[in-house]
Design a protein around this motif. Structure first.
Motif, mmCIF file in Angstrom:
data_model
loop_
_atom_site.group_PDB
_atom_site.id
_atom_site.type_symbol
_atom_site.label_atom_id
_atom_site.label_comp_id
_atom_site.label_asym_id
_atom_site.label_seq_id
_atom_site.Cartn_x
_atom_site.Cartn_y
_atom_site.Cartn_z
ATOM 1 N N GLU A 1 1.178 10.291 6.613
ATOM 2 C CA GLU A 1 0.123 9.542 5.934
ATOM 3 C C GLU A 1 0.605 8.143 5.541
ATOM 4 N N LEU A 2 1.837 8.065 5.064
ATOM 5 C CA LEU A 2 2.403 6.763 4.714
ATOM 6 C C LEU A 2 2.504 5.862 5.943
ATOM 7 N N HIS A 3 2.961 6.441 7.028
ATOM 8 C CA HIS A 3 3.131 5.676 8.262
ATOM 9 C C HIS A 3 1.790 5.135 8.770
ATOM 10 N N LEU B 1 10.454 13.967 1.137
ATOM 11 C CA LEU B 1 9.015 13.795 1.309
ATOM 12 C C LEU B 1 8.504 14.757 2.375
ATOM 13 N N ALA B 2 7.361 15.365 2.107
ATOM 14 C CA ALA B 2 6.755 16.284 3.068
ATOM 15 C C ALA B 2 6.388 15.534 4.342
ATOM 16 N N GLU B 3 6.476 16.225 5.483
ATOM 17 C CA GLU B 3 6.168 15.601 6.769
ATOM 18 C C GLU B 3 4.744 15.045 6.798
ATOM 19 N N HIS C 1 -0.571 11.459 -9.192
ATOM 20 C CA HIS C 1 -0.991 12.802 -8.788
ATOM 21 C C HIS C 1 -0.832 13.074 -7.294
ATOM 22 N N THR C 2 -0.791 12.026 -6.504
ATOM 23 C CA THR C 2 -0.733 12.209 -5.062
ATOM 24 C C THR C 2 0.575 11.712 -4.461
ATOM 25 N N GLY C 3 1.453 11.158 -5.288
ATOM 26 C CA GLY C 3 2.742 10.661 -4.827
ATOM 27 C C GLY C 3 3.876 11.259 -5.633
ATOM 28 N N ALA D 1 0.829 -1.209 0.000
ATOM 29 C CA ALA D 1 0.000 0.000 0.000
ATOM 30 C C ALA D 1 0.863 1.259 0.000
ATOM 31 N N ARG D 2 1.934 1.262 0.776
ATOM 32 C CA ARG D 2 2.819 2.429 0.817
ATOM 33 C C ARG D 2 3.540 2.625 -0.505
ATOM 34 N N ILE D 3 3.934 1.532 -1.153
ATOM 35 C CA ILE D 3 4.593 1.624 -2.462
ATOM 36 C C ILE D 3 3.640 2.217 -3.491
ATOM 37 N N ARG D 4 2.393 1.767 -3.470
ATOM 38 C CA ARG D 4 1.412 2.319 -4.408
ATOM 39 C C ARG D 4 1.217 3.816 -4.174
#
Length: 295
Positions: free
Chosen positions: A290-292, A283-285, A49-51, A40-43
């Motif tokens: 969100e990834l975490h 990467l923005a904080e 547009h969001t990564g 999920a984090r890789i995707r």
């Protein structure tokens, strides 16, 4: 080790984005990540547009065996871990040299496909020794000794050459450039990638000879789709071409440019080409948080 959830935003996550013939990867060092890379984090990282938007992620960490500069893990944008990527591995070795992981021009890295021996030939070019291609493998368990087979997909029958070059390849020869160019890969590719003959799915390349030692190829990459370039896809097409009587070395003309593949009589293969960085970033904080919070 992952940091406590409340402090995850404090970790700075730096990365670089590289490409080879338009085949682009996000390169990150394992020590920079405050969490594991889940599908999920890789995707999320690879999202358009969001990564960061990439064809995959290259994760570098120190080797766990002597004699290697680094360990490389390769993830496709669908979250699937690939055994090998020719373009990705070349981007990784050039990054390692530029980033000071080694000061030598010839070194080995660990991959899921085994040891890859690389030689830096200039600031932006390198060759990879991919070892010996195999036409029999567990990726095509019902295959004949020569790896040649037939399957039905998209309403027609296809004759193909299976080759294991660190990852599974299905190479299909076409009659001419016109026929090759007319193929609707987004419609055809998924059926072959997921065909029952290939329990681990497969990469697919369609190719046609252009002349002595030169072919034109189009690639449908497992977990990616149609791509402008694929090093192992080009290698699969080159192996298919040589097994069909073609000459080596083979210049493979892809949508993104040209790639040279040497195929020995014993099917030992070497892949050469360039790769360059596109940009470096952090990467923005908020995005790291969100990834975490994503499993």
């Amino acid at each position: 080790m992952a940091e406590a959830r409340g402090h995850i935003h404090c970790r700075r996550v730096d990365f670089e984005k590289w490409h080879a013939l338009g085949n682009d990867y996000l390169i990150v060092e394992r020590a920079a990540l405050p969490f594991e890379l889940t599908p999920a984090r890789i995707r999320m990282l690879c999202a358009a547009h969001t990564g960061v938007f990439a064809d995959g992620v290259l994760l570098l960490s120190p080797p766990d065996q002597p004699g290697f500069v680094a360990r490389l893990r390769i993830f496709n944008p669908d979250g699937f871990e690939a055994e090998l990527s020719g373009n990705g591995a070349r981007e990784a070795v050039l990054y390692l040299r530029r980033s000071g992981w080694t000061d030598t021009d010839t070194f080995s890295i660990q991959t899921a496909a085994g040891a890859i021996r690389s030689t830096i030939t200039s600031v932006s070019t390198a060759s990879l020794d991919l070892g010996q291609a195999r036409v029999r493998s567990g990726d095509y368990p019902s295959g004949a000794d020569d790896g040649v087979g037939r399957l039905r997909a998209a309403g027609r029958e296809w004759r193909f050459q299976h080759a294991q070059v660190g990852n599974p390849q299905c190479a299909i020869r076409m009659g001419d450039e016109r026929e090759l160019g007319a193929l609707d890969l987004p419609a055809i590719g998924p059926e072959i990638e997921h065909h029952e003959l290939f329990p681990n799915r497969t990469n697919v390349s369609w190719y046609t000879p252009l002349g002595t030692g030169r072919i034109r190829a189009r690639i449908f990459e497992r977990g990616v789709g149609e791509t402008s370039a694929s090093g192992t896809g080009a290698t699969g097409a080159a192996v298919g071409h040589v097994l069909d009587g073609g000459d080596s070395p083979v210049t493979v003309v892809l949508d993104g440019g040209e790639r040279e593949v040497e195929v020995g009589e014993d099917l030992h293969v070497k892949l050469s080409g360039w790769a360059v960085p596109v940009f470096r970033g952090t990467l923005a904080e908020d995005f790291v948080k969100e990834l975490h919070e994503t499993e």
